[in-house]
Motif scaffolding. Structure first.
Motif, short mmCIF file in Angstrom:
data_model
loop_
_atom_site.label_atom_id
_atom_site.label_comp_id
_atom_site.label_asym_id
_atom_site.label_seq_id
_atom_site.Cartn_x
_atom_site.Cartn_y
_atom_site.Cartn_z
N LEU A 138 -12.68 6.29 4.35
CA LEU A 138 -12.07 6.47 3.04
C LEU A 138 -10.77 5.67 2.92
N LEU A 139 -9.99 5.67 3.99
CA LEU A 139 -8.69 5.00 3.96
C LEU A 139 -8.82 3.49 4.11
N GLU A 140 -9.94 3.02 4.61
CA GLU A 140 -10.16 1.58 4.70
C GLU A 140 -10.44 0.96 3.33
N GLN A 141 -10.87 1.77 2.39
CA GLN A 141 -11.16 1.31 1.04
C GLN A 141 -9.92 1.48 0.16
N LYS A 142 -10.04 1.08 -1.10
CA LYS A 142 -8.97 1.37 -2.05
C LYS A 142 -8.86 2.87 -2.19
N SER A 143 -7.70 3.42 -1.85
CA SER A 143 -7.59 4.87 -1.75
C SER A 143 -6.54 5.47 -2.67
N ALA A 144 -5.87 4.63 -3.47
CA ALA A 144 -4.87 5.17 -4.40
C ALA A 144 -4.70 4.23 -5.59
N GLU A 145 -4.26 4.83 -6.67
CA GLU A 145 -3.94 4.06 -7.87
C GLU A 145 -2.63 4.63 -8.42
N ARG A 146 -1.68 3.75 -8.66
CA ARG A 146 -0.38 4.19 -9.18
C ARG A 146 -0.19 3.62 -10.58
N ARG A 147 -0.03 4.49 -11.54
CA ARG A 147 0.12 4.07 -12.93
C ARG A 147 1.39 4.65 -13.54
N ILE A 148 1.98 3.88 -14.43
CA ILE A 148 3.18 4.30 -15.16
C ILE A 148 2.75 4.81 -16.53
N ASP A 149 3.10 6.04 -16.85
CA ASP A 149 2.73 6.61 -18.15
C ASP A 149 3.47 5.90 -19.28
N GLU A 204 0.83 -1.20 0.00
CA GLU A 204 0.00 0.00 0.00
C GLU A 204 0.87 1.26 0.00
N ALA A 205 1.99 1.23 0.72
CA ALA A 205 2.89 2.37 0.69
C ALA A 205 3.39 2.63 -0.72
N ILE A 206 3.71 1.57 -1.46
CA ILE A 206 4.14 1.71 -2.85
C ILE A 206 3.01 2.31 -3.69
N HIS A 207 1.81 1.79 -3.51
CA HIS A 207 0.67 2.30 -4.29
C HIS A 207 0.36 3.76 -3.97
N HIS A 208 0.74 4.20 -2.78
CA HIS A 208 0.48 5.59 -2.38
C HIS A 208 1.67 6.50 -2.62
N GLY A 209 2.71 5.99 -3.31
CA GLY A 209 3.76 6.88 -3.79
C GLY A 209 5.14 6.67 -3.23
N ALA A 210 5.37 5.67 -2.39
CA ALA A 210 6.72 5.46 -1.86
C ALA A 210 7.67 5.00 -2.95
N ASP A 211 8.89 5.52 -2.91
CA ASP A 211 9.94 5.06 -3.81
C ASP A 211 10.68 3.87 -3.21
N ALA A 212 10.55 3.71 -1.90
CA ALA A 212 11.18 2.59 -1.20
C ALA A 212 10.42 2.38 0.10
N VAL A 213 10.48 1.17 0.61
CA VAL A 213 9.89 0.87 1.92
C VAL A 213 10.92 0.14 2.76
N TYR A 214 10.82 0.33 4.07
CA TYR A 214 11.68 -0.45 4.97
C TYR A 214 10.79 -1.29 5.87
N ILE A 215 11.24 -2.51 6.12
CA ILE A 215 10.41 -3.51 6.77
C ILE A 215 11.30 -4.45 7.58
N GLY A 216 10.76 -5.00 8.63
CA GLY A 216 11.50 -5.96 9.43
C GLY A 216 11.38 -7.36 8.87
N GLY A 217 12.46 -8.13 9.01
CA GLY A 217 12.44 -9.53 8.61
C GLY A 217 12.03 -10.42 9.77
#
Length: 642
Positions: free
Chosen positions: A410-421, A20-33
């Motif tokens: 609003l945020l519980e639903q699909k709230s973003a769409e990320r498309r590549i031109d 979801e972070a990617i779909h909302h515009g993140a260029d990178a995410v950090y996450i625990g293993g």
């Protein structure tokens, strides 16, 4: 110089949040293993990391995995094996704190220096850069000039926190949790003593504050400083919050995506995107709507007086207005905000503790006609029916909203769409037709089809249908920016092309572009260390050096450190030491700064929480406060020695 990429780095509690972070515009995410991340309650499987990496790489976004705790000797080998697994799963970098990992045989994956490495000086930043870190996160306490100096002295990417909770101590330099509970912040188990209420007593025994959260900071918000940070040399803009909920991730990521996009559009000659795709949102990002303790830009511009969240470490929310009337099971308030059924409200009770209530329903009772000059919003009287009527709610009580039900829905639903031109070019070939797709980054792919050419009976309709069918990219990650038709027929004529044929050609071209983009998505290379191992900027390390295993000891010895003490977690510091070092200064907060008030001396003070007493000492030359204490007796069990 070519434009520098500006990276928006978002947190992810799990793979779903990361996607979801990617779909909302993140260029990178950090996450625990699965282990060794500095948030003990935010672990994920290697399979989760692989799934997230696949989703991120579709946009050429990156995934960083935290392996940033201090490690015991017996944990080094498992940590090394985990890093190999993360590399094989597609992770782009691992974030580390423990220098012992440099002594292991690691895969060719980028290493990033965690905030726990406490990077405040040019000398330390230069050392970590030369030793081989590709990216380092600078201390939150730095100002723009200090950042500029570090940027001028280093070649690695510089990362900086722009939003979220602030640790009052320099990261990696807080030991209160381990001293009092045995839970080490450097091992991902912080008990958050900084959020507790304290009394403050001066050297004469005078009580300056009572039952206040004196070590609790407001939340970081650098919204107004993004361009200044970029100009100073920051390339990665980091949002705090691997334990935050999904609405926070969506809202805050979208907020900073919009701000950074504005900078990119205004300065294309200086900055460029770090990943592909443009986002569209079904909501307007509002950072004040999700958890925060108030906002501060901390020390970026200069020291500020009001950086503490002394009243409460919880989220009080946006101020609504005062209670104007009470009734059986209801109350009324006048507010310029629109209230909704299900809203969560808060208020400070007679003991000045934050209390809360949930509204079953609300109804407008009419307006007063008053309006605000800045936006013309009219005040309305709202009758509110809470689930349970608080007994201590009185007329005049100020109410806040810390859950806006409509916004959360609003945020519980699909709230973003990320498309590549993509640019679509449809052309004739000797055998039939070809479709080439070129994405916004210049990656291109084509598909061809053999087809007999037959003129269409209705040329205008045929061309419109062709364009329509070519542009049907709704079930892909692409968006048609332009469609060019290169046809040999004279104007007013067109070829007959069955819709099924065009659709099949488009699908083949999309698949080819997917493959081309995947092939072009190369993981960043591991940085080679300097030819000659650089010396560490200090010749001796105390417990503040966080050396917890023999490999880390060997690392520092290899880089010229002669005296190396064990980490505080080794339980060898029986006496009083600095359990926290912080740029936050309670003398400054209470107008008792010797630099600003003539005749004031920086005498020690005392923090009191129940039976717990902590001494405050002040290093005015460095403008730092030390919280001094000792380890509780049950903790003094030496477990490591070097």
């Amino acid at each position: 110089m070519s434009p520098r990429p500006l990276e928006l780095l978002a947190p992810a509690k799990n793979a779903e949040y990361g996607i979801e972070a990617i779909h909302h515009g993140a260029d990178a995410v950090y996450i625990g293993g699965p282990a060794f991340g500095a948030r003990s309650n935010a672990g994920n499987t290697v399979a989760d990391i692989e799934r997230l990496a696949q989703a991120a790489h579709a946009y050429h976004a990156r995934v960083f995995v935290t392996v940033n705790t201090l490690l015991k000797d017996e944990e080094l080998e498992p940590a090394g094996k985990l890093i190999w697994q993360l590399y094989e799963a597609g992770a782009d970098a691992v974030i580390i704190q423990d220098m012992g990992l440099w002594e292991l045989d690691l895969p060719p994956i980028q290493l990033h220096a965690s905030t726990q490495t406490d990077i405040r000086t040019v000398e330390k930043a230069r050392f970590l850069d030369q030793v081989g870190f590709s990216q380092i996160v600078l201390a939150r306490e730095l100002n723009l000039m200090q950042i500029q100096r570090i940027a001028a002295a280093t070649a690695c990417h510089l990362e900086f926190f722009i939003h979220g909770a602030l640790c009052v101590a320099y990261s990696g330099q807080c030991y209160i949790s381990h001293a009092h509970t045995g839970r080490s912040a450097n091992r991902g188990e912080c008990s958050q003593a900084c959020r507790l209420p304290y009394d403050l007593v001066d050297a004469d025994g005078k009580r300056l504050a009572q039952d206040k959260h004196l070590l609790s900071m407001k939340d970081n918000d650098q919204s107004a400083n993004l361009l200044a940070l970029a100009e100073a040399g920051i390339t990665s803009f980091k949002i705090e919050g691997r334990l935050k909920d999904l609405s926070y991730v969506k809202n805050i990521t979208a907020h900073y995506r919009i701000l950074l996009d504005g900078i990119l559009e205004a300065h294309p000659e200086r900055y460029r995107r770090a990943s592909a795709g443009r986002c569209r949102y079904t909501f307007t990002p509002q950072p004040e709507k999700t958890f925060n303790r108030g906002a501060t830009d901390y020390f970026v511009q200069a020291r500020k007086a009001d950086i503490g969240a002394f009243d409460t470490p919880a989220f009080s929310g946006e101020a609504l207005g005062r209670v104007s009337q009470l009734g059986p099971g209801w109350f009324e308030l006048d507010s310029e905000a629109e209230l909704h059924n299900g809203d969560g409200l808060s208020y400070f009770d007679p003991e000045q503790e934050l209390a809360g209530l949930r509204l079953n329903s609300v109804e407008p009772r009419g307006g007063t006609g008053k309006s605000r000059a800045r936006n013309g919003a009219k005040t309305c009287t709202w009758r509110c029916y809470p689930k349970a009527m608080p007994a201590d709610l009185t007329v005049g009580t100020t109410l806040y909203r810390n859950r806006d039900q409509r916004f959360e829905r609003l945020l519980e639903q699909k709230s973003a769409e990320r498309r590549i031109d993509v640019h679509l070019s449809f052309a004739e070939t000797p055998e039939g037709f070809a479709l080439r797709l070129t994405d916004e980054t210049g990656i291109s792919a084509a598909a061809r089809i053999a087809l007999a050419k037959e003129p269409a009976q209705d040329a205008e309709r045929a061309l419109a249908t062709l364009r329509d069918n070519l542009g049907k990219l709704g079930n892909t990650r692409y968006r048609a920016k332009a469609i060019d038709l290169a046809l040999s027929l004279p104007p007013g004529q067109a070829w007959f092309l069955p819709a099924s044929t065009v659709n099949g050609l488009r699908r083949d071209a999309v698949s080819a572009l997917d493959a081309a983009r995947a092939a072009a998505c190369l993981r960043p290379e591991r940085k080679a260390p300097a030819a000659n191992p650089p010396p560490y900027p200090e010749s001796a390390l105390s417990y503040l050096g966080n050396v917890y295993n023999q490999k880390a000891h060997a690392f520092y010895a290899r880089h010229g450190v002669a005296v190396i003490a064990a980490a505080y977690e080794a339980n060898q510091e029986a006496g009083e030491v600095s359990l926290m070092i912080t740029k936050h200064c309670l003398r400054h907060s209470f107008n008792l700064c010797p630099k600003e008030v003539k005749g004031i001396r920086p005498d020690p003070m005392t923090l009191i929480n129940g039976k717990e007493k902590l001494t405050l000492t002040f290093d005015c030359k460095k403008c730092e406060m030390h919280v001094v204490g000792k380890m509780k007796k049950q903790r003094i069990i030496p477990i490591h020695a070097h």
